[in-house]
Design an enzyme around this catalytic site. Structure first.
Site, PDB file in Angstrom:
ATOM      1  N   SER A  77       1.040  -1.050  -0.004  1.00  0.00           N
ATOM      2  CA  SER A  77       0.064  -0.193   0.326  1.00  0.00           C
ATOM      3  C   SER A  77       0.797   1.522   0.332  1.00  0.00           C
ATOM      4  CB  SER A  77      -0.906   0.239   1.065  1.00  0.00           C
ATOM      5  OG  SER A  77      -2.133  -0.716   1.029  1.00  0.00           O
ATOM      6  N   LYS A 215       3.209   7.258   4.723  1.00  0.00           N
ATOM      7  CA  LYS A 215       2.308   6.059   3.427  1.00  0.00           C
ATOM      8  C   LYS A 215       3.152   4.566   4.564  1.00  0.00           C
ATOM      9  CE  LYS A 215      -1.394   3.939   2.718  1.00  0.00           C
ATOM     10  NZ  LYS A 215      -0.820   3.435   3.422  1.00  0.00           N
ATOM     11  N   THR A 216       2.342   3.479   5.544  1.00  0.00           N
ATOM     12  CA  THR A 216       2.178   1.858   5.523  1.00  0.00           C
ATOM     13  C   THR A 216       1.865   1.224   4.223  1.00  0.00           C
ATOM     14  OG1 THR A 216       0.067   1.924   6.350  1.00  0.00           O
ATOM     15  CG2 THR A 216       1.982   2.602   8.324  1.00  0.00           C
ATOM     16  N   GLY A 217       2.672   0.232   4.469  1.00  0.00           N
ATOM     17  CA  GLY A 217       1.918  -0.708   3.368  1.00  0.00           C
ATOM     18  C   GLY A 217       2.566  -2.454   3.960  1.00  0.00           C
TER      19      GLY A 217
END
Length: 268
Positions: A77, A215-217
């Site tokens: 993501s 932003k995480t993923g």
């Protein structure tokens, strides 16, 4: 005379080759910047991972586990960041408030089961919203932009709404750091307006002394790959960071904040 000219040209070429730094192509994303290996093993005692921090005012880069930092991984993501930029640029969405209606399919996170905007889709990492936008962008547009950005291995063959999710597209943590630096400096091939919009959507913490954009993923199939990528602004300047671990993006985020506190980049 011809022999003399040949000798001079040959000598000149040899001199250039012998004095030009030879950069390993595998680590070319790191270029000739000043890079220092740092020991952050106490933060990664339970996870294999890597951490990159770059101070943008002097280009000094600090890396924990440089071997992993130069290894290809699927973006998961974190790809929502370039996806949003491309979607805005080609008109697949109008702005951060552009609404997509929930299709009624129950998904694994309750917050996903409602209408969302581009901004809320980024905040809550709503995969279905960004998959729908990718379909609206289309294969041709997507490939053109991914190639223009030199984004990782540039491989979207895994399907227009799947290629970044444990599929064909891969990039290294060093490449993530480079992309985030270009976004922070607004040097990517998008309009300033669209880059500012996406940066605004990435704000995680806005405190008196610092602002964290990120932003995480997470690889949702097994929670065995996690990212937290972005940049920090404080009174001393700006810093790009990338954390990549064999756990969830939430864990990557938690570790990142602890590292940034220890390095006195953020202070509550």
């Amino acid at each position: 005379m011809k022999k003399m000219i040949w000798f001079i040209v040959t000598f000149f070429l040899i001199s250039i080759l012998s004095t030009t730094p030879q950069t390993n192509a595998k680590t070319s994303t790191n270029g000739d910047q000043k890079t220092k290996e740092i020991d952050l093993s106490h933060f990664f005692s339970h996870h294999d991972g890597t951490f990159i921090l770059k101070k943008l005012n002097n280009n000094k880069m600090y890396v924990y586990n440089s071997e992993r930092a130069d290894t290809l991984f699927t973006p998961e993501s974190t790809f929502k960041v370039p996806n949003a930029l491309i979607g805005l640029e080609v008109g697949a969405v109008r702005d951060e408030y552009d609404v997509k209606r929930w299709d009624g399919i129950e998904r694994q996170f309750e917050i996903w089961n409602e209408d969302h905007t581009l901004g809320s889709g980024m905040r809550y990492s709503v995969i279905w919203y960004y998959q729908a936008m990718a379909r609206d962008i289309g294969n041709e547009n997507m490939q053109t932009w991914i190639s223009n950005l030199s984004y990782g291995n540039e491989d979207i063959s895994g399907g227009i709404d799947q290629f970044w999710l444990n599929s064909s597209l891969e990039l290294t943590p060093f490449q993530q750091a480079d992309f985030m630096e270009q976004l922070y400096k607004e040097e990517l091939p998008f309009t300033k307006k669209n880059m500012k919009t996406v940066k605004r959507m990435m704000i995680q913490k806005d405190e008196d002394n610092y602002v964290v954009y990120g932003k995480t993923g997470t690889r949702l199939s097994d929670f065995g790959l996690g990212w937290f990528v972005g940049f920090v602004e404080n009174k001393q300047g700006a810093y790009v960071f990338v954390t990549n671990i064999n756990a969830s993006g939430t864990t990557a985020s938690n570790i990142t904040y602890e590292i940034l506190k220890e390095m006195k980049i953020i202070q509550d």
